[in-house]
Design a protein around this motif. Structure first.
Motif, short mmCIF file in Angstrom:
data_model
loop_
_atom_site.label_atom_id
_atom_site.label_comp_id
_atom_site.label_asym_id
_atom_site.label_seq_id
_atom_site.Cartn_x
_atom_site.Cartn_y
_atom_site.Cartn_z
N ASP A 179 19.08 -44.36 22.15
CA ASP A 179 20.36 -44.98 21.78
C ASP A 179 21.13 -44.03 20.88
N LEU A 180 22.18 -43.42 21.41
CA LEU A 180 22.93 -42.40 20.69
C LEU A 180 23.98 -42.99 19.74
N ARG A 181 24.03 -44.31 19.63
CA ARG A 181 24.92 -44.94 18.66
C ARG A 181 24.21 -45.25 17.34
N LEU A 182 22.94 -44.92 17.25
CA LEU A 182 22.18 -45.20 16.04
C LEU A 182 22.21 -44.00 15.10
N SER A 183 22.32 -44.28 13.83
CA SER A 183 22.33 -43.24 12.80
C SER A 183 21.32 -43.60 11.72
N GLU A 184 20.58 -42.62 11.24
CA GLU A 184 19.59 -42.86 10.19
C GLU A 184 20.22 -43.25 8.87
N ASP A 185 21.54 -43.18 8.77
CA ASP A 185 22.21 -43.60 7.54
C ASP A 185 22.06 -45.09 7.26
N PHE A 186 21.78 -45.88 8.29
CA PHE A 186 21.90 -47.32 8.16
C PHE A 186 20.56 -48.03 8.03
N ALA A 187 20.56 -49.10 7.22
CA ALA A 187 19.34 -49.83 6.88
C ALA A 187 18.65 -50.40 8.11
N ALA A 188 19.41 -50.96 9.05
CA ALA A 188 18.80 -51.57 10.23
C ALA A 188 18.08 -50.55 11.09
N VAL A 189 18.54 -49.29 11.04
CA VAL A 189 17.86 -48.22 11.78
C VAL A 189 16.63 -47.77 11.01
N GLN A 190 16.76 -47.60 9.71
CA GLN A 190 15.64 -47.19 8.87
C GLN A 190 14.49 -48.18 8.91
N THR A 191 14.80 -49.46 9.01
CA THR A 191 13.75 -50.50 9.04
C THR A 191 13.32 -50.83 10.46
#
Length: 499
Positions: free
Chosen positions: A335-347
């Motif tokens: 999924d190329l819309r995900l960024s590690e900047d965001f909490a939902a991605v980190q968790t």
């Protein structure tokens, strides 16, 4: 715990809608199905003819960056006069205008409500303390009704497992002192105990002074399971969350149930599928609008025309893009819309999710943005694109701008291009700004939208008016003057006068 069992049984009995948190609320509060769906609204597909743009006069063009104050705020028109009204302090979140006295009010979540006499020295006067409402909660919204009643929204945490909201009505006497009563209180409902508990916040009062409309934000980022450390197994959204409710202004101690059938029977559930409509506002023509920010992924933020019985897509659609987690073949690693900047991605809440509930049969579209501004997006290949520059439309704004602070303009003394076109609307919208990501448009600005109703939706021509605010969060329009509240820094209220 009988209450917990009741809530779990209720949720399991429904295939309820599962969404994201306004990062804004997570920061601010860190200190402490529908049965009938309306027809979907048609979206313009790439390569098709776009809706006709509203007819407006060209805006004055600044030869440089006029009106640059010492702190860096940039005005992009030559016909704006800027004045600092007052410093309210860091973390102030709401402005409201008393229609009777013309005084401006501001709200601080853990302190109370303050009043400003704009005709005098604008020295803040405290008119309500947090203790007048709730001893262990926070204030999150306020709005005056046409008759001068001030409505206030608060959120409480009766336990770590549950949250609860209340709405209060205040009436002032001849001396300006308020007496407060409880309009409504929600049944305690399951908290996720994460940054994605958006809670109750946005509020609006109908022009006929009959209803108070309330935003109840989602308890998820994008419809994922949030079980609160296992206390609510398999729980996503509940009937009272990610929705627009309404209550009669005559209510006294009304109990708002966390039960969909009861909400519908009592006429309390107005619209569904909103992630977190942090600001609600009635337009001069009586139409209700609400902003909505997308999840912790690069999907558009929205401006919605809120209508009774409509479902606005959350969590199955953001803008006009499908939430991929609802599909059996979803692979977050691709999924190329995900960024590690965001909490939902980190968790790691973006995951293959076979239990994701089916979508409602019809979903309403957000307002269509024709640009030229606030129209960046991320395509399926992960590339940043500009919809307006490519002759396409975006529904509605660049991801993560966090739109809020809706203020409609009607005054005849405004510059011609800022007045509503015949049959249209003139709207100012703030952007609190991105909490992460690397898109070129990070917000923290002021937009002007020329809105025209076309078919079963509105289209907007969007121009940036000013930029480089410090997390602007709310706005009030008085004649040709726009008052903008900054959340960050010293909490400045700016007065922008359009000549």
């Amino acid at each position: 715990d009988s209450q917990a069992k009741k809530e779990i049984a209720l949720t399991r009995s429904k295939s309820r809608r599962p969404l994201r948190s306004l990062a804004l609320l997570a920061v601010m509060f860190a200190a402490s199905s529908m049965s009938a769906c309306q027809p979907a609204v048609a979206s313009p597909a790439p390569g098709t003819t776009l809706p006709t743009a509203p007819s407006t006069q060209p805006a004055p063009t600044a030869t440089a960056e006029p009106g640059l104050p010492a702190d860096g705020l940039v005005l992009l028109r030559e016909d704006i006069t800027l004045r600092q009204v007052v410093e309210t302090g860091f973390g102030t979140i709401k402005l409201a205008l008393d229609p009777g006295s013309g005084m401006l009010y501001f709200l601080k979540p853990v302190e109370g409500i303050f009043r400003l006499d704009l005709s005098g020295d604008a020295r803040p006067e405290k008119v309500a303390d947090i203790s007048d409402f709730t001893p262990e909660g926070q204030l999150a919204g306020m709005k005056f009704g046409p008759d001068g009643t001030l409505y206030v929204v608060a959120n409480m945490r009766p336990s770590v497992e549950f949250t609860q909201a209340a709405v209060y009505a205040g009436r002032s006497d001849a001396s300006g002192d308020f007496s407060w009563g409880t309009l409504a209180t929600t049944e305690p409902y399951p908290a996720s105990n994460t940054n994605f508990d958006h809670l109750f916040n946005g509020i609006a009062v109908s022009p006929d002074n009959q209803w108070v409309y309330l935003n109840s934000g989602s308890r998820t980022d994008h419809g994922e399971v949030q079980d609160n450390e296992g206390f609510f197994p398999d729980l996503r959204e509940v009937p009272i969350t990610s929705a627009i409710l309404r209550i009669p202004v005559q209510a006294v101690d009304l109990q708002i149930p966390n039960d969909e059938a009861a909400l519908l029977e009592q006429g309390l559930l107005f619209a569904d599928g909103t992630r977190n409509a942090y600001d609600l506002e009635f337009a001069p023509n009586g139409d209700l609008f609400g902003v909505d920010n997308g999840p912790d992924a690069d999907y558009p933020d929205e401006l919605n025309w809120i209508r009774q019985g409509f479902h606005y897509g959350f969590p199955w659609r953001f803008g006009e893009a499908d939430n991929p987690q609802q599909f059996a073949d979803y692979d977050p690693s691709q999924d190329l819309r995900l960024s590690e900047d965001f909490a939902a991605v980190q968790t790691e809440t973006y995951r293959n999710d076979p239990g994701f509930p089916p979508a409602p049969p019809a979903l309403a579209d957000p307002v269509i943005n024709l640009g030229p501004d606030a129209a960046l997006y991320r395509d399926d290949q992960g590339q940043e694109r500009n919809a307006a520059a490519e002759g396409e439309a975006l529904l509605t704004f660049t991801p993560h701008r966090s739109p809020l602070g809706l203020a409609f303009a009607t005054d005849a003394s405004l510059p011609p291009d800022l007045r509503p076109a015949e049959g249209g609307l003139s709207l100012f919208v703030l952007s609190w700004g991105a909490a992460g990501g690397d898109l070129g448009d990070q917000g923290q600005d002021l937009l002007h939208l020329s809105l025209t109703k076309q078919g079963d939706n509105y289209v907007a021509v969007t121009h940036q008016i000013a930029r480089d605010f410090k997390r602007p969060i709310d706005a009030v329009m008085i004649a040709n003057r726009l008052y903008v509240l900054e959340w960050d820094g010293e909490g400045v209220i700016w007065e922008l006068t359009f000549q």
